[in-house]
Structure formats: C-alpha cells, structure tokens
Design a protein around this motif. Sequence first.
Motif, PDB file in Angstrom:
ATOM      1  N   ALA A 112       4.847  -3.816  37.791  1.00 18.61           N
ATOM      2  CA  ALA A 112       4.097  -4.473  38.869  1.00 18.61           C
ATOM      3  C   ALA A 112       2.734  -4.951  38.369  1.00 18.61           C
ATOM      4  N   ARG A 113       2.049  -4.114  37.590  1.00 16.34           N
ATOM      5  CA  ARG A 113       0.733  -4.503  37.080  1.00 16.34           C
ATOM      6  C   ARG A 113       0.839  -5.650  36.086  1.00 16.34           C
ATOM      7  N   VAL A 114       1.845  -5.602  35.219  1.00 14.03           N
ATOM      8  CA  VAL A 114       2.038  -6.675  34.241  1.00 14.03           C
ATOM      9  C   VAL A 114       2.298  -7.998  34.954  1.00 14.03           C
ATOM     10  N   GLU A 115       3.123  -7.981  35.987  1.00 15.71           N
ATOM     11  CA  GLU A 115       3.420  -9.207  36.735  1.00 15.71           C
ATOM     12  C   GLU A 115       2.165  -9.762  37.396  1.00 15.71           C
ATOM     13  N   ARG A 116       1.348  -8.870  37.990  1.00 14.16           N
ATOM     14  CA  ARG A 116       0.111  -9.333  38.638  1.00 14.16           C
ATOM     15  C   ARG A 116      -0.837  -9.948  37.619  1.00 14.16           C
ATOM     16  N   ALA A 117      -0.981  -9.295  36.469  1.00 13.46           N
ATOM     17  CA  ALA A 117      -1.870  -9.822  35.437  1.00 13.46           C
ATOM     18  C   ALA A 117      -1.364 -11.153  34.904  1.00 13.46           C
ATOM     19  N   ALA A 118      -0.050 -11.250  34.684  1.00 16.37           N
ATOM     20  CA  ALA A 118       0.542 -12.493  34.170  1.00 16.37           C
ATOM     21  C   ALA A 118       0.333 -13.645  35.145  1.00 16.37           C
ATOM     22  N   GLN A 119       0.454 -13.352  36.436  1.00 11.88           N
ATOM     23  CA  GLN A 119       0.227 -14.399  37.440  1.00 11.88           C
ATOM     24  C   GLN A 119      -1.232 -14.840  37.440  1.00 11.88           C
ATOM     25  N   ALA A 120      -2.140 -13.878  37.347  1.00  9.91           N
ATOM     26  CA  ALA A 120      -3.571 -14.206  37.339  1.00  9.91           C
ATOM     27  C   ALA A 120      -3.929 -15.061  36.132  1.00  9.91           C
ATOM     28  N   LEU A 121      -3.260 -14.820  34.993  1.00  6.56           N
ATOM     29  CA  LEU A 121      -3.556 -15.533  33.743  1.00  6.56           C
ATOM     30  C   LEU A 121      -2.641 -16.726  33.509  1.00  6.56           C
ATOM     31  N   GLU A 122      -1.710 -16.939  34.442  1.00  2.15           N
ATOM     32  CA  GLU A 122      -0.762 -18.061  34.356  1.00  2.15           C
ATOM     33  C   GLU A 122       0.057 -18.026  33.062  1.00  2.15           C
ATOM     34  N   ILE A 123       0.593 -16.831  32.744  1.00  5.24           N
ATOM     35  CA  ILE A 123       1.436 -16.682  31.551  1.00  5.24           C
ATOM     36  C   ILE A 123       2.775 -16.032  31.911  1.00  5.24           C
ATOM     37  N   THR A 124       3.174 -16.141  33.187  1.00  2.00           N
ATOM     38  CA  THR A 124       4.433 -15.529  33.623  1.00  2.00           C
ATOM     39  C   THR A 124       5.609 -16.024  32.802  1.00  2.00           C
ATOM     40  N   ASP A 125       5.620 -17.300  32.448  1.00  2.44           N
ATOM     41  CA  ASP A 125       6.741 -17.871  31.698  1.00  2.44           C
ATOM     42  C   ASP A 125       6.737 -17.467  30.226  1.00  2.44           C
ATOM     43  N   LEU A 126       5.705 -16.730  29.789  1.00  3.73           N
ATOM     44  CA  LEU A 126       5.607 -16.321  28.381  1.00  3.73           C
ATOM     45  C   LEU A 126       5.959 -14.849  28.167  1.00  3.73           C
ATOM     46  N   LEU A 127       6.290 -14.135  29.219  1.00  2.00           N
ATOM     47  CA  LEU A 127       6.412 -12.683  29.133  1.00  2.00           C
ATOM     48  C   LEU A 127       7.469 -12.199  28.146  1.00  2.00           C
ATOM     49  N   ASP A 128       8.485 -13.005  27.896  1.00  2.00           N
ATOM     50  CA  ASP A 128       9.552 -12.568  26.992  1.00  2.00           C
ATOM     51  C   ASP A 128       9.397 -13.114  25.576  1.00  2.00           C
ATOM     52  N   ARG A 129       8.301 -13.823  25.311  1.00  2.37           N
ATOM     53  CA  ARG A 129       8.040 -14.315  23.951  1.00  2.37           C
ATOM     54  C   ARG A 129       7.315 -13.257  23.130  1.00  2.37           C
ATOM     55  N   ARG A 130       7.347 -13.476  21.807  1.00  9.07           N
ATOM     56  CA  ARG A 130       6.568 -12.626  20.913  1.00  9.07           C
ATOM     57  C   ARG A 130       5.317 -13.389  20.460  1.00  9.07           C
ATOM     58  N   PRO A 131       4.288 -12.677  20.001  1.00 11.50           N
ATOM     59  CA  PRO A 131       3.013 -13.334  19.668  1.00 11.50           C
ATOM     60  C   PRO A 131       3.128 -14.507  18.714  1.00 11.50           C
ATOM     61  N   LYS A 132       4.052 -14.477  17.751  1.00  7.94           N
ATOM     62  CA  LYS A 132       4.153 -15.572  16.789  1.00  7.94           C
ATOM     63  C   LYS A 132       4.552 -16.886  17.444  1.00  7.94           C
ATOM     64  N   ALA A 133       5.117 -16.815  18.653  1.00  6.45           N
ATOM     65  CA  ALA A 133       5.529 -18.024  19.371  1.00  6.45           C
ATOM     66  C   ALA A 133       4.456 -18.523  20.329  1.00  6.45           C
ATOM     67  N   LEU A 134       3.237 -17.955  20.249  1.00  3.77           N
ATOM     68  CA  LEU A 134       2.152 -18.315  21.165  1.00  3.77           C
ATOM     69  C   LEU A 134       1.038 -19.053  20.440  1.00  3.77           C
ATOM     70  N   SER A 135       0.336 -19.898  21.185  1.00  7.19           N
ATOM     71  CA  SER A 135      -0.862 -20.545  20.651  1.00  7.19           C
ATOM     72  C   SER A 135      -2.022 -19.566  20.689  1.00  7.19           C
ATOM     73  N   GLY A 136      -3.167 -19.968  20.084  1.00  7.83           N
ATOM     74  CA  GLY A 136      -4.342 -19.108  20.093  1.00  7.83           C
ATOM     75  C   GLY A 136      -4.823 -18.793  21.495  1.00  7.83           C
ATOM     76  N   GLY A 137      -4.842 -19.794  22.364  1.00  7.54           N
ATOM     77  CA  GLY A 137      -5.284 -19.570  23.735  1.00  7.54           C
ATOM     78  C   GLY A 137      -4.350 -18.658  24.505  1.00  7.54           C
ATOM     79  N   GLN A 138      -3.049 -18.804  24.267  1.00 12.16           N
ATOM     80  CA  GLN A 138      -2.074 -17.935  24.928  1.00 12.16           C
ATOM     81  C   GLN A 138      -2.214 -16.492  24.456  1.00 12.16           C
TER      82      GLN A 138
END
Length: 380
Positions: A112-138
């Motif tokens: 529940a906390r992870v979902e709330r934080a992801a929504q606040a940061l607008e990264i819900t669609d990234l939750l199943d990725r690993r760091p190497k697949a993210l940009s610096g800002g992400q």
Amino acid sequence: MADIQIQNLSKSFGAFNALKDMSLQIDDGEFVVFVGPSGCGKSTALKILAGLEAASGGRIIIGGEDVTELAPGKRDIAMVFQNYALYPHLTVRQNIGFGLKMRNTDKAEIDARVERAAQALEITDLLDRRPKALSGGQRQRVALGRAIVREPRVFLMDEPLSNLDAALRVQMRAEITALQRRIGVTTIYVTHDQTEAMTMADRIVIMRKGVVQQIGTPDELFSRPNNIFVAGFIGSPSMNFITGTLARDDKGVFIEAGGLQLRPEGAVAQAASAYIGKSVICGIRPEALGLAAPGEAALDVEPLLVESLGSEAYVHFRLPGQRVAIPVAGEHEHEGRASGTLIARLYDVDQSLIGRQVRLAIKPNTSIHLFDPATEEAIK
C-alpha cells in the motif's frame, strides 16, 4: 513530522573546525536549504543530523526529543543521497519497499505504501522494471520513493540532483518542491547551487568556512544581504562591487564611484552618514544596470564579452582605473575574475557592442548596497 532545534552545533577534525557554533530553529513542515561553497560545512551538518557523524559539541532536538546521542536508525529520519544507491537486482517496487521489509513491516502495508509513493512520484508504470532500465531522473524518483514510504519525521537530502543534466535538474527541483509541499515533511536540503536554494527553499542557511553567514527567505537574502559574501553568493550573475568614497551635498549622501554619483536611500542613507569622507564598497545587481539615454549620468565603459542567452545577454564591461570586488568560487577577492570588470543583464544587444565605448547607467529606483571595506559587513 516534527520541528528541529539545532543548538550550538560544532564539529572538529583535530585542529580543523568544520562546523562552528551552528544554531537554527526549523519549523514543522518547513523546507530549509543549506547552501555554500565546497568545504563550508553544510554536508558535515547534515551528517551530524543524520547520526552519521558525532558532534563535537551542541545538541539536536527533533520533535521535542534530544537525539544527539541516538543511532541513525532511532532518529526516524530518511536520507536521499547524491548517489541513488539502488539495488540493481531488485525491481523498482522491491527497491522502494526494501527498508520496510527489513523492518518486518506487513506485506500488505508495504504494498500500500509503495503504491501511494509511486502515484505521488508518477512512476506507477515503472514498478516492475529494474534500475538499469531507468533514466537518471527516474532513478532519482525511486530513491525519493524509498524515503517517502518510511513516513519519517524528517527528510535529509544531500545534493540529490548533482548527477542530472541541466534540463532534468530544473524539472526535478520543481517536482521535489511540489512533493514536499504535498506531504508536508520537514526537509533539510544541501546544495552548492544557489539557484536550487533560491527556487526551492522556504528559508536558506548560507554557510562559509563552517560558520552560518545569514538565515532568511530567498527574498530577504537577495534584498538585504548581511555581508559581501552573501551579496556575491546569492544572485546570478553575481552582484557587482565598486569601491567609492562617501560624500554629502544639499540632496543628501552620495558615493563617488567610477565617475558616477550613486545615492542610497532610506535607512541605508542614514546609516551611511557615519562614513562621510571614507571609502565604502557599493554593491549593484547586474539587472540594475542599463545602457544610458542621451544626457543621463552614466559610466563610460568598454564591453569585453557578450554572453547571449536568447531573450537577454550578460555583458561584461571594463571600468578603467577601478578596483572591483568580485566573488570567485564562493569566496570574495578584490581583484576578481578580471580587475575592473562589471556585468550587466541587458536586452536587445548583440556582439557588435564589443570594442565600442558605451555609457552604462544605474536604473531609477535601484537599491544600492553599501559595505564596510574593513569588516565586509553591510552598512544598514
């Protein structure tokens, strides 16, 4: 959430005093930025607040509790570093929730906390990725999310945007500011970038060589600096400084500087009366200078460099025969970046100015800042 009291905090490494008698009251929910040049003590203060360094003296009180001797894990704070420190083998969801898992938090609560934080940061669609697949800002958002889910009393941020490119830094500082306003957690943010400090902070703490120089809102520091260091550090480009002599005529006090009469007003003019016949340093912001109209009192100057920024330009001028005090890398020297130069922020100018003698005037209703040459303190 909690207020913070820093009482006479100091830190020494042998004979070197990294932090000297720092005292500060931070209100609940306030966003405070520590800023200053490298080695000024800002990161040392943050590490002491986090419990990563032991103080040599003083006390730290968070939410009414003395935490000076407490271990980092018992202070109920969350820290975001310049290095994102994400686990490369874990997904974004697992990275954000890792700290909660280590505290044996219930899985449903973690989700529940992870979902709330992801929504606040607008990264819900990234939750199943690993760091190497993210940009610096992400990746920076993930690091922020890991701090948010802790729901701490205090956020500590140590130059979290330093690794990002210029455009992304602008975007992320706006996002961090908006996020802090939404969640309302007391936040201390460390940076060497005065633009970050001015755009993000409720209040700014300017430091130099382990000593707090001034504490205030961005507007207070810009309009009423305590000394030459603060005046030169806050504002981009830096404030211009011209040495002049204070005199008086039937209109009041004025400064003879570079062939121009500068007239301070109000309380500054009253305080300056004690300096009649003495040398003072005049501070003039680049945006207070403009090309003179015919017949207007002006400085005769020679443009050396035009830095075009599209809608405006920073024009470097030579002021023959004048000594100019200019901050360099956060420190003040009287023979600054080029002896006898000024900078003006001008509009509708181009490279054709270079090599020509032009007349530079002080715009009407401009604030003239005066400083004592001996103490470098503001005359106010």
